[in-house]
Design a protein around this motif. Sequence first.
Motif, mmCIF file in Angstrom:
data_model
loop_
_atom_site.group_PDB
_atom_site.id
_atom_site.type_symbol
_atom_site.label_atom_id
_atom_site.label_comp_id
_atom_site.label_asym_id
_atom_site.label_seq_id
_atom_site.Cartn_x
_atom_site.Cartn_y
_atom_site.Cartn_z
ATOM 1 N N THR A 32 55.823 -11.351 30.689
ATOM 2 C CA THR A 32 55.609 -11.701 29.302
ATOM 3 C C THR A 32 54.730 -12.927 29.254
ATOM 4 N N VAL A 33 53.835 -12.940 28.320
ATOM 5 C CA VAL A 33 52.910 -14.064 28.200
ATOM 6 C C VAL A 33 53.493 -15.061 27.225
ATOM 7 N N ASP A 34 53.585 -16.346 27.649
ATOM 8 C CA ASP A 34 54.171 -17.376 26.796
ATOM 9 C C ASP A 34 53.346 -17.560 25.541
ATOM 10 N N GLY A 35 53.988 -17.533 24.414
ATOM 11 C CA GLY A 35 53.303 -17.867 23.164
ATOM 12 C C GLY A 35 52.293 -16.817 22.772
ATOM 13 N N TYR A 54 34.964 -1.780 21.252
ATOM 14 C CA TYR A 54 36.411 -1.961 21.391
ATOM 15 C C TYR A 54 36.727 -3.448 21.597
ATOM 16 N N ALA A 55 35.900 -4.347 20.999
ATOM 17 C CA ALA A 55 36.051 -5.794 21.217
ATOM 18 C C ALA A 55 37.424 -6.296 20.768
ATOM 19 N N ASP A 56 38.006 -5.643 19.742
ATOM 20 C CA ASP A 56 39.302 -6.123 19.228
ATOM 21 C C ASP A 56 40.435 -5.926 20.235
ATOM 22 N N LYS A 57 40.246 -5.030 21.210
ATOM 23 C CA LYS A 57 41.285 -4.788 22.213
ATOM 24 C C LYS A 57 41.116 -5.659 23.454
ATOM 25 N N LEU A 58 39.955 -6.293 23.589
ATOM 26 C CA LEU A 58 39.656 -6.996 24.834
ATOM 27 C C LEU A 58 40.537 -8.218 25.037
ATOM 28 N N ASP A 59 40.863 -8.942 23.956
ATOM 29 C CA ASP A 59 41.673 -10.152 24.102
ATOM 30 C C ASP A 59 43.019 -9.830 24.747
ATOM 31 N N ARG A 60 43.657 -8.797 24.227
ATOM 32 C CA ARG A 60 44.961 -8.412 24.763
ATOM 33 C C ARG A 60 44.838 -7.935 26.211
ATOM 34 N N GLU A 61 43.819 -7.108 26.488
ATOM 35 C CA GLU A 61 43.608 -6.601 27.850
ATOM 36 C C GLU A 61 43.401 -7.751 28.834
ATOM 37 N N ALA A 62 42.513 -8.700 28.437
ATOM 38 C CA ALA A 62 42.201 -9.818 29.332
ATOM 39 C C ALA A 62 43.437 -10.680 29.572
ATOM 40 N N THR A 63 44.205 -10.929 28.528
ATOM 41 C CA THR A 63 45.401 -11.769 28.666
ATOM 42 C C THR A 63 46.417 -11.124 29.606
ATOM 43 N N LYS A 98 33.901 -11.201 36.490
ATOM 44 C CA LYS A 98 32.734 -10.382 36.160
ATOM 45 C C LYS A 98 32.893 -9.710 34.793
ATOM 46 N N LEU A 99 34.113 -9.277 34.471
ATOM 47 C CA LEU A 99 34.338 -8.519 33.241
ATOM 48 C C LEU A 99 34.495 -9.417 32.015
ATOM 49 N N TYR A 100 35.229 -10.515 32.167
ATOM 50 C CA TYR A 100 35.597 -11.325 31.002
ATOM 51 C C TYR A 100 35.070 -12.760 31.057
ATOM 52 N N GLY A 101 34.369 -13.131 32.150
ATOM 53 C CA GLY A 101 33.939 -14.519 32.284
ATOM 54 C C GLY A 101 35.120 -15.419 32.630
ATOM 55 N N ARG A 102 34.955 -16.709 32.355
ATOM 56 C CA ARG A 102 36.038 -17.668 32.658
ATOM 57 C C ARG A 102 36.966 -17.774 31.446
ATOM 58 N N ARG A 103 37.651 -16.670 31.174
ATOM 59 C CA ARG A 103 38.504 -16.615 29.991
ATOM 60 C C ARG A 103 39.912 -17.078 30.347
ATOM 61 N N PHE A 104 40.000 -18.342 30.758
ATOM 62 C CA PHE A 104 41.287 -18.972 31.023
ATOM 63 C C PHE A 104 41.169 -20.449 30.680
ATOM 64 N N SER A 105 42.289 -21.127 30.614
ATOM 65 C CA SER A 105 42.294 -22.533 30.204
ATOM 66 C C SER A 105 41.763 -23.418 31.326
ATOM 67 N N LYS A 106 41.434 -24.664 30.971
ATOM 68 C CA LYS A 106 40.946 -25.609 31.972
ATOM 69 C C LYS A 106 42.002 -25.857 33.051
ATOM 70 N N GLU A 107 43.288 -25.929 32.647
ATOM 71 C CA GLU A 107 44.354 -26.161 33.618
ATOM 72 C C GLU A 107 44.422 -25.027 34.637
ATOM 73 N N ASP A 108 44.328 -23.771 34.130
ATOM 74 C CA ASP A 108 44.320 -22.625 35.050
ATOM 75 C C ASP A 108 43.103 -22.670 35.970
ATOM 76 N N HIS A 109 41.962 -23.028 35.409
ATOM 77 C CA HIS A 109 40.719 -23.108 36.178
ATOM 78 C C HIS A 109 40.891 -24.075 37.358
ATOM 79 N N ILE A 110 41.435 -25.259 37.079
ATOM 80 C CA ILE A 110 41.612 -26.268 38.120
ATOM 81 C C ILE A 110 42.598 -25.784 39.180
ATOM 82 N N LEU A 111 43.693 -25.144 38.745
ATOM 83 C CA LEU A 111 44.693 -24.660 39.696
ATOM 84 C C LEU A 111 44.139 -23.544 40.584
#
Length: 567
Positions: A32-35, A54-63, A98-111
Amino acid sequence: MSSDFSGTLSRSHCDLREATLSVQVTNGGDMTVDGDMEGFVPQKEIVYNSLLPYADKLDREATELLSEIKTNLCRAVLLRELWPGVAFWSRKLFSFLKLYGRRFSKEDHILFIKLLYELVTLPNLEPNMMQCYARLLIQLLKKKELLSRDDLQLPWRPLYDLYERVIYSKSEHLGLIWFPNSVDHILKALIKSCRLYFPASATKEMLDEWRPLLCVFDVVMQKAISNMELFLPTIMPPEEHSQGFQLWFNELMNLWMAVQNQPSWEGHLVNLFARLANDNIGYVDWTPYIPTIFTRILRSLNLPVGVSQIVAPRYLTNSYDIGYLVLWITALLGGAGNPAQKELTCLFNSIASFYHPSNHGRWQSRLMRLLQRLPVSVVRRVHRERHAAPSWITVVPESHRLSDADLQEFTRSLTGAALLAMFSKTGSTDAAYAFQNLALLTPQLVIPPVLEKTYAAIETLTEPHTLTATLSCMIGMARSLVSPNNHYPEGRAHVLPLLMGSLPGIDPNDFSKCMITFQFITTFTALVPLVDCSSAPFQRSDLTEIEKDLCFASAGFEDFVLQFLDR
């Protein structure tokens, strides 16, 4: 699994586990994804994904995919399952980038970066797995503007130990271990990506390590200088310069000035100076060294001098890298009272005759690369100074930025050589690239002489090579010619005469001339809509004289289309 693995990874794995990377694993094993997505700021997404149907579905897929990757990568690391667990989910993360770019937070990026850095520097890691982690780490570090030196710091020593183990391996030549051919290239690319984040104290530690090897009479000098070129960080805030390049600049510069016999390590030193100059424009005083720099550059071009025109073979092996030379020259330009532009003008005046079509030899390719790449580098610097998005990287001081007068002087110094290079025996491609970028800088100085040669070539039917070369250069300058917002507004008036004049080039008996003519027509008709606007001046009162003339001239488009179809 060895105890080294456990000890080396413990720090980053604990961080990874404690942070849980925004993921919770429930008792049943479901994720489960927090929040929700509110307040989530991705590092850098691929903007074109929003245009997909299908851009509206990409956020959920990427998450969901990112949650799965983080959970399983964390689990595989904690279980010390390098193969297949960590390797598999590392490849999944590479695919995610490649598919979604750097679609994560800065904290995740650093980790992610810290984890991959620990993995890639593991002792006794299989070369193929090390390459896999290195490629992913390079991809994560690619956009340096996303993470500042305050956000991330990486120790240099583990990477240096890895480099020593692989590049200077005592076992490989005995056949006891095998490294892929690409491992050298990937390791160097990884070091170039990581050195930006070495701590401020790293420079002194590196110098303590390699300064004892600096002996000009020993082959170990080559290793010391190549290591310095590869590892020494040059992008630092001004307040850290005293812990950075100021510790070694004078020493290495005096060494370079003193050595005259072109040793094998000189090229690495020049590459280091070029990188330093490019990263610290306005913070290093090159003025006392500029005459010597341009003299050495001229010598490195290996041009024949005298009647015999013999080039000693040893000079061919120690030529400077043209890419770094161009970077160095570009960084030296600008600033009040700077002699660099004068020296550059003298340099091109002295080598201009070697661009003449009748002069051809093994030096030609280096001269053409210099002519092609120098305007590109200046365009990049102008973009960096005037149009680049603000970031944490130190900007060029106002006093050292390139002014319009500097750009005009730069263009004048190269135009003569470029006009000769148009008709080179190696083709007009390099000259066309040079003209394209010079026209972006100062169209009013570059376009008129090329237009003059183009009109002359169009009228002369007996010199097809001249026509091919001039049309190739005009194609490169097409956007600058028709752009309304530049310093050459009368350029648009030449479009119709050029199109009409190019029609005789559609000749089935000369295939190359026919193809370049089609490319010429295609380029201009893509930039200029073929619409008859001759009635516009009678309907609108806000047009300038130049715009009125253009509207009246557009009535000739119909004749052009009819003649083109006849051809």
